[in-house]
Design an enzyme around this catalytic site. Sequence first.
Site, PDB file in Angstrom:
ATOM      1  N   ASP A   1      46.954  26.473  77.917  1.00 16.15           N
ATOM      2  CA  ASP A   1      47.319  25.274  77.160  1.00 16.15           C
ATOM      3  C   ASP A   1      48.283  24.397  77.958  1.00 16.15           C
ATOM      4  OD1 ASP A   1      45.865  25.980  74.764  1.00 16.15           O
ATOM      5  OD2 ASP A   1      47.386  27.503  74.446  1.00 16.15           O
TER       6      ASP A   1
ATOM      7  N   HIS B   1      51.462  34.207  75.745  1.00 16.53           N
ATOM      8  CA  HIS B   1      50.280  34.134  74.887  1.00 16.53           C
ATOM      9  C   HIS B   1      50.333  35.278  73.893  1.00 16.53           C
ATOM     10  CE1 HIS B   1      46.032  33.940  73.666  1.00 16.53           C
ATOM     11  NE2 HIS B   1      46.014  32.726  74.194  1.00 16.53           N
TER      12      HIS B   1
END
Length: 427
Positions: free
Chosen positions: A363, A306
């Site tokens: 995600d 991330h």
Amino acid sequence: MSKTAILEIDGKKYEFPVIVGTENEVAIDIEKLRGATGAITLDPGYKNSGSCKSEITFLDGEEGILRYRGYSIEDLADKADFLEVAYLLIFGELPNQAQLDKFENDIRKHTLVNEEMKSILEGFPKTAHPMGVLSSLTSALTAFNPKSVNVENEKEMYDAVCKTMGKFLVIATWTYRRRMGFPLNYYDNTKGYVENFMRLMFEIPTQPYKMDQKIVDALDKLFILHADHEQNCSTSTVRIVGSSHAGLFASISAGVSALWGPLHGGANQAVLEMLEEINNNGGDVAKYVLKAKDKDDPFRLMGFGHRVYKNFDPRATIIKKAADDVLDALGVDDPLLDIAKQLEKVALEDEYFKSRNLYPNVDFYSGIIYRAMGIPVEMFTVLFAIGRLPGWIAQWKEMRTNKEPIGRPRQVYTGSPSRSFKEVNQR
């Protein structure tokens, strides 16, 4: 004793105040920089620039911390439901039972969408991307609610919040129904917010619709995990559009468009597209892991690591269990989900990925859940938008209540210097 930062330009020194947040974040206040020095800062992507002071969300990417109004994301996902968290974000405190019941009932009063909105929806081809349709429909709500909100009036602001929460959920699901050619559904005031999402999406007139509570719980958690994330691209867009005193629907519509991008809300769609690529090329996970490790290979694993969380994504730890529950409850036999589980195992055990903090992020897991539920990949970002809605509203409300000035970034001009105009026959 207050701290100051000293900047030296051409031998001249200037002092600027240093601000420290409640979590010891340090910022240099350069509000008067240009006026004092004639200079500006250059910060592409605003990675080092704070655009506001905010009381809503605290995020520490190095330590893997996410808190809404001081409450850890772990506690909220475990102990609260989505509407409780929405109330917390927007109004500043967790509601008591009476406040929560009133909030849910007041949202229900605003779930009916003007029938003329159907004509606007029908103007889009079925092939139109749901996010483009959602952005347009959200903006169109302004036509049916033309009165601007007086943010100083508590009742007006509260009504606007309930209206936005109610209507947005309905039109978001309508983008799916239109794409599938299904009749449009209406909100059922006897059911909860997340349950209504499920039936608005999937209930058809020819048969009863039953929903699995594990699926509802997983979605509720996903909406909570997506509800706010500090000053990201779409949230900053909502604030900067709202800073011109554009209305709430117009500002949210702009946020939807910003979220659409594959580098932002479209990341979970990119995960499924990657899984499809691997599957279509034989399903050899080991081959693609080697490609991901090869710095000269353009292939990248989507849904791992991330840009903000440098250690781990706290949301991924929470949603991993929900993903396992959903797959167990549905018993889905899907080669893409098998590939996803193989990739997850590699990322959690392989030293290459562990040493680089390339862990599966939110995600990755949200894409798995949506796929298992049978939600088309084009709708993934729409579900992200439903979850992010209370955060956008909270940020818009805070920005307007704080009377923040209109957003107006500066630039460093690098074009041609002054030159004389030539007539067309002399060029």
